[in-house]
Design an enzyme around this catalytic site. Structure first.
Site, short mmCIF file in Angstrom:
data_model
loop_
_atom_site.label_atom_id
_atom_site.label_comp_id
_atom_site.label_asym_id
_atom_site.label_seq_id
_atom_site.Cartn_x
_atom_site.Cartn_y
_atom_site.Cartn_z
N GLU A 169 -40.05 -38.79 14.59
CA GLU A 169 -40.11 -37.58 15.40
C GLU A 169 -41.41 -36.83 15.16
O GLU A 169 -42.08 -36.40 16.09
CB GLU A 169 -38.91 -36.66 15.08
CG GLU A 169 -37.56 -37.28 15.35
CD GLU A 169 -36.97 -37.99 14.13
OE1 GLU A 169 -37.72 -38.67 13.39
OE2 GLU A 169 -35.75 -37.85 13.93
N GLU B 295 -43.87 -45.45 6.51
CA GLU B 295 -43.58 -45.19 5.10
C GLU B 295 -44.79 -45.53 4.24
O GLU B 295 -45.73 -46.19 4.67
CB GLU B 295 -42.35 -45.99 4.67
CG GLU B 295 -41.10 -45.56 5.43
CD GLU B 295 -39.86 -46.33 5.03
OE1 GLU B 295 -38.78 -45.94 5.49
OE2 GLU B 295 -39.97 -47.32 4.27
ZN ZN Z 1 -37.54 -36.60 9.89
#
Ligand code: ZN
Length: 131
Positions: A57, A46
């Site tokens: 992913e 983040e």
């Molecule tokens: Zn995602």
């Protein structure tokens, strides 16, 4: 199945390295590619500028492409601490579509193990394609 279990363990380990100070939602991911024994992992990273965040992913897929180049993804493992386990977000599904087939298996796991397996085609039956 042993390779999928190894991918689960690698994704669960990668989850511990997630940088998630804003959502506190740590995710680990792993992809297995046809004809390649390696496990490519990722975690969510983040950023204070939320649009710069990347999911586990997509992180795993960037890892795959960076290390070996493109390939056909046969398995994706996603590990979260929630139950039932999370499915990939729509943005990640579109990125998976670039390297997957409708039969690519998406394994959804919590910290104990894989709880559900679906095909990519079930999650995103009609991905965007540039024709
Ligand atoms: Zn995602």
């Amino acid at each position: 199945m042993e390779e999928i279990q190894q991918a689960f363990l690698a994704a669960r380990d990668a989850r511990l390295r997630a940088h998630a100070p804003y959502s506190h939602f740590q995710v680990g991911g792993a992809v297995l590619v046809a004809g390649d024994a390696r496990v490519f992992v990722g975690c969510n990273v983040e950023n204070a500028s939320y649009g710069a965040c990347i999911c586990a992913e997509r992180s795993a897929i960037m890892h795959m492409v960076s290390v070996r180049g493109v390939g056909v993804i046969e398995h994706v493992v996603v590990v979260t601490a929630v139950s039932p386990p999370s499915v990939p977000c729509a943005l990640c599904l579109q990125v998976i579509a670039e390297f997957a087939t409708p039969k690519t298996q998406i394994h959804l796991a919590d910290l104990e193990g894989i709880k559900r397996t679906v095909t990519f085609g079930e999650l995103l039956p009609e991905p965007f394609v540039l024709v």
